[in-house]
Design an enzyme around this catalytic site. Structure first.
Site, PDB file in Angstrom:
ATOM      1  N   ASP A   1       3.176  -7.994 -31.970  1.00  0.00           N
ATOM      2  CA  ASP A   1       4.489  -8.369 -32.478  1.00  0.00           C
ATOM      3  C   ASP A   1       5.178  -9.446 -31.664  1.00  0.00           C
ATOM      4  O   ASP A   1       6.189  -9.990 -32.071  1.00  0.00           O
ATOM      5  CB  ASP A   1       5.397  -7.134 -32.516  1.00  0.00           C
ATOM      6  CG  ASP A   1       4.923  -6.162 -33.574  1.00  0.00           C
ATOM      7  OD1 ASP A   1       4.510  -6.630 -34.637  1.00  0.00           O
ATOM      8  OD2 ASP A   1       4.967  -4.947 -33.328  1.00  0.00           O
TER       9      ASP A   1
ATOM     10  N   HIS B   1       2.265  -1.109 -25.248  1.00  0.00           N
ATOM     11  CA  HIS B   1       1.644  -0.477 -26.408  1.00  0.00           C
ATOM     12  C   HIS B   1       1.147   0.890 -25.988  1.00  0.00           C
ATOM     13  O   HIS B   1       0.691   1.059 -24.855  1.00  0.00           O
ATOM     14  CB  HIS B   1       0.467  -1.337 -26.912  1.00  0.00           C
ATOM     15  CG  HIS B   1       0.008  -0.968 -28.277  1.00  0.00           C
ATOM     16  ND1 HIS B   1      -0.880   0.048 -28.503  1.00  0.00           N
ATOM     17  CD2 HIS B   1       0.349  -1.463 -29.492  1.00  0.00           C
ATOM     18  CE1 HIS B   1      -1.089   0.149 -29.803  1.00  0.00           C
ATOM     19  NE2 HIS B   1      -0.348  -0.744 -30.436  1.00  0.00           N
TER      20      HIS B   1
HETATM   21  N1  ACO Z   1       9.734  -3.177 -21.446  1.00  0.00           N
HETATM   22  C1  ACO Z   1      10.000  -2.569 -20.257  1.00  0.00           C
HETATM   23  N2  ACO Z   1       9.443  -1.417 -19.858  1.00  0.00           N
HETATM   24  C2  ACO Z   1       8.562  -0.832 -20.679  1.00  0.00           C
HETATM   25  C3  ACO Z   1       8.225  -1.409 -21.931  1.00  0.00           C
HETATM   26  C4  ACO Z   1       8.846  -2.608 -22.298  1.00  0.00           C
HETATM   27  N3  ACO Z   1       8.564  -3.184 -23.472  1.00  0.00           N
HETATM   28  N4  ACO Z   1       7.321  -0.605 -22.551  1.00  0.00           N
HETATM   29  C5  ACO Z   1       7.095   0.422 -21.723  1.00  0.00           C
HETATM   30  N5  ACO Z   1       7.836   0.278 -20.586  1.00  0.00           N
HETATM   31  C6  ACO Z   1       7.827   1.185 -19.433  1.00  0.00           C
HETATM   32  C7  ACO Z   1       8.636   2.438 -19.710  1.00  0.00           C
HETATM   33  O1  ACO Z   1       9.970   2.305 -19.288  1.00  0.00           O
HETATM   34  C8  ACO Z   1       7.883   3.480 -18.937  1.00  0.00           C
HETATM   35  O2  ACO Z   1       8.263   3.378 -17.585  1.00  0.00           O
HETATM   36  P1  ACO Z   1       8.297   4.690 -16.655  1.00  0.00           P
HETATM   37  O3  ACO Z   1       6.894   5.188 -16.592  1.00  0.00           O
HETATM   38  O4  ACO Z   1       8.819   4.189 -15.350  1.00  0.00           O
HETATM   39  O5  ACO Z   1       9.214   5.670 -17.322  1.00  0.00           O
HETATM   40  C9  ACO Z   1       6.432   3.038 -19.023  1.00  0.00           C
HETATM   41  O6  ACO Z   1       6.482   1.618 -19.254  1.00  0.00           O
HETATM   42  C10 ACO Z   1       5.663   3.696 -20.160  1.00  0.00           C
HETATM   43  O7  ACO Z   1       6.416   3.547 -21.357  1.00  0.00           O
HETATM   44  P2  ACO Z   1       6.406   4.602 -22.531  1.00  0.00           P
HETATM   45  O8  ACO Z   1       7.584   4.354 -23.413  1.00  0.00           O
HETATM   46  O9  ACO Z   1       6.248   5.979 -21.958  1.00  0.00           O
HETATM   47  O10 ACO Z   1       5.062   4.201 -23.244  1.00  0.00           O
HETATM   48  P3  ACO Z   1       4.690   4.564 -24.707  1.00  0.00           P
HETATM   49  O11 ACO Z   1       3.223   4.453 -24.780  1.00  0.00           O
HETATM   50  O12 ACO Z   1       5.305   5.834 -25.121  1.00  0.00           O
HETATM   51  O13 ACO Z   1       5.408   3.412 -25.559  1.00  0.00           O
HETATM   52  C11 ACO Z   1       5.884   1.468 -26.788  1.00  0.00           C
HETATM   53  C12 ACO Z   1       4.786   2.343 -26.150  1.00  0.00           C
HETATM   54  C13 ACO Z   1       6.816   2.330 -27.663  1.00  0.00           C
HETATM   55  C14 ACO Z   1       5.220   0.427 -27.678  1.00  0.00           C
HETATM   56  C15 ACO Z   1       6.691   0.799 -25.670  1.00  0.00           C
HETATM   57  O14 ACO Z   1       5.846   0.017 -24.852  1.00  0.00           O
HETATM   58  C16 ACO Z   1       7.849  -0.047 -26.199  1.00  0.00           C
HETATM   59  O15 ACO Z   1       8.924   0.494 -26.479  1.00  0.00           O
HETATM   60  N6  ACO Z   1       7.620  -1.394 -26.373  1.00  0.00           N
HETATM   61  C17 ACO Z   1       8.614  -2.256 -26.965  1.00  0.00           C
HETATM   62  C18 ACO Z   1       8.574  -2.078 -28.469  1.00  0.00           C
HETATM   63  C19 ACO Z   1       7.367  -2.735 -29.096  1.00  0.00           C
HETATM   64  O16 ACO Z   1       7.013  -3.861 -28.792  1.00  0.00           O
HETATM   65  N7  ACO Z   1       6.731  -1.999 -30.035  1.00  0.00           N
HETATM   66  C20 ACO Z   1       5.592  -2.521 -30.797  1.00  0.00           C
HETATM   67  C21 ACO Z   1       4.384  -1.683 -30.602  1.00  0.00           C
HETATM   68  S1  ACO Z   1       3.018  -2.444 -31.405  1.00  0.00           S
HETATM   69  C22 ACO Z   1       3.110  -1.991 -33.000  1.00  0.00           C
HETATM   70  O17 ACO Z   1       3.717  -1.041 -33.400  1.00  0.00           O
HETATM   71  C23 ACO Z   1       2.402  -2.833 -33.957  1.00  0.00           C
END
Ligand code: ACO
Length: 428
Positions: A363, A306
């Site tokens: 979620d 998140h």
């Molecule tokens: N699985 C694996 N790796 C992940 C995940 C995941 N679900 N989420 C983040 N990471 C990793 C990224 O690859 C990144 O790694 P790095 O630093 O080596 O490049 C690091 O964690 C940070 O991730 P970001 O994408 O930069 O974090 P951000 O805060 O931008 O993204 C997000 C948050 C979009 C929710 C992300 O965690 C994701 O895509 N999760 C899956 C989708 C999801 O569940 N969304 C629901 C959000 S809750 C809502 O909207 C109600």
């Protein structure tokens, strides 16, 4: 507010900027005068360090896994309150007295019908249209039906349109579902609760009396509470930005629905459930964990991570408990839930997820409950939109009521070509 100042040295000149204090949470450096004083912009494309507004509605401490609505912890609201009461709280700032709650529920109930002409909008969609496509269209269309509540400078208009949006959303969402399965639309029934009404309009049929299951009604209501508001998330910021131009609230909420639809936001529960089904059995989890960790593989664990929570999402904890309650009440056993529990356990003990502070978000479990209740995955985000509407209108109202409100208009770091002369076709 405080006397603290942040100092910014740009090309050898030091500028002072006030440091603002909220009632709780991080300090905020007020850089509103930065451009005027220095000619420089700040650069923060995903708004990771930007407070876009001042708000008194919802507070999140992502490090500690805290979510408060008007100061009340989400766990307490989910346990003791109702979606109607939380809606009142978000809109009005305080918990209602019994009479205030009764009046509010009565008003919302009396706004649940849709103008009959709106039925024809549904016929314009292909019958396999995604419910979110229908929601975007029909909610936007409300602006054409309720001219008497679109003067945003009038607080009474704002109140009526807010009530209309909250009240009509269950009817709109239920009809989107009915349309997709080819069943007749059911009209709202005023003796039912907000949530009971929605369940009946969704799953009832004219040929027989719909039997509401109290545990399902309660779980659904709780899911609505968990999704009611969430600070300045992407869809709420979209509603605020759209509203900042003076657009009417129906159009603004339609914009919020469009934003919510994306898989990185509201679409994640659909994606999480699909992922859990694809994983299938716990023995296949390690393979997917490895894929999620592989930088060259676009696969992510959906329902994990998140932008704000770097700890367990407090909504996920309530959701996990609610899955058990619904399963017990309906006597359901779903291997997907076992897979989810096993996946959570393995991920939480894995260094990659621990180091990056990736925890289950709301979620991760919501799709499992919604599926047990009988919703197809395509309805998941529509339910989220239904519940989040209260947050959207509360935030929109807060913004419009602020006398200092201005249009939201970010700037950019321009990296395109510098000025050049137009070339005629033969010279390119
Ligand atoms: N699985 C694996 N790796 C992940 C995940 C995941 N679900 N989420 C983040 N990471 C990793 C990224 O690859 C990144 O790694 P790095 O630093 O080596 O490049 C690091 O964690 C940070 O991730 P970001 O994408 O930069 O974090 P951000 O805060 O931008 O993204 C997000 C948050 C979009 C929710 C992300 O965690 C994701 O895509 N999760 C899956 C989708 C999801 O569940 N969304 C629901 C959000 S809750 C809502 O909207 C109600």
């Amino acid at each position: 507010m405080s006397d603290n100042k942040a100092k910014l040295d740009i090309n050898g000149t030091v500028h002072d900027y006030p440091v603002l204090k909220g009632s709780v949470g991080p300090d905020v450096v007020d850089i509103r005068k930065l451009y005027g004083q220095t000619g420089a912009f700040t650069f923060d494309p995903g708004y990771k360090s930007t407070a876009s507004c001042e708000s008194g509605l919802t507070y999140i401490d992502g490090e500690e896994g805290v979510l408060l609505h008007r100061g009340y912890p989400i766990g307490q609201l989910a346990e003791n309150s109702s979606f109607m009461e939380v809606s009142y709280l978000l809109l009005n700032g305080e918990l209602p007295q019994q009479q205030e709650l009764d009046d509010f529920s009565y008003t919302i109930t009396r706004h649940t019908m849709l103008h009959d002409q709106l039925r024809q909008f549904y016929q314009g969609f292909r019958r396999d249209a995604h419910p979110m496509a229908i929601m975007c269209g029909v909610v936007g269309a409300l602006s054409a039906f309720y001219h008497d509540s679109t003067d945003i400078s009038d607080p009474e208009h704002r109140k009526i349109s807010s009530h209309r949006l909250i009240a009509k959303m269950p009817t709109i969402a239920a009809w989107a579902y009915k349309y997709s399965v080819g069943q007749p639309f059911l009209q709202p029934q005023n003796d039912l609760s907000y949530t009971g009404n929605f369940l009946r309009m969704t799953f009832g049929v004219p040929a027989e009396e719909y039997e509401l299951h109290p545990a399902v009604e309660q779980a659904m209501d709780r899911i609505f509470i968990l999704h009611a508001d969430h600070e300045q998330n992407a869809s709420t910021s979209t509603v605020r930005l759209a509203g900042s131009s003076g657009a009417n609230p129906f159009a603004c909420v339609a914009a919020g629905i469009a934003c919510l639809w994306g898989p990185a936001h509201g679409g994640a529960n659909e994606a999480a459930l699909n992922m859990l089904k694809e994983i299938g059995t716990p023995d296949r989890i390690p393979h997917y964990i490895e894929r999620a960790k592989d930088k060259n593989d676009p696969f992510r664990l959906m329902g994990f991570g998140h932008r704000v929570y770097k700890n367990y999402d407090p909504r996920a904890a309530v959701m996990q408990k609610t899955v058990r309650e619904v399963f017990d009440a309906l006597n359901v056993k779903d291997p997907v839930f076992e897979t989810a529990l096993a996946l959570e356990e393995i991920a939480l003990n894995d260094d990659y997820f621990r180091e990056k502070k990736l925890f289950p978000n709301v979620d991760f479990y919501s799709g499992i409950i919604l599926s047990a209740i009988g919703f197809p995955t395509t309805m998941f985000t529509a339910l989220f939109a239904l519940a989040r509407t209260v947050g959207w209108v509360a935030q929109w109202n807060e913004m419009i009521s602020d006398p200092g409100q201005v249009i939201g208009r970010p700037r950019q770091l321009y990296t395109g070509p510098t000025e050049r002369d137009y070339l005629s076709m033969d010279k390119r």
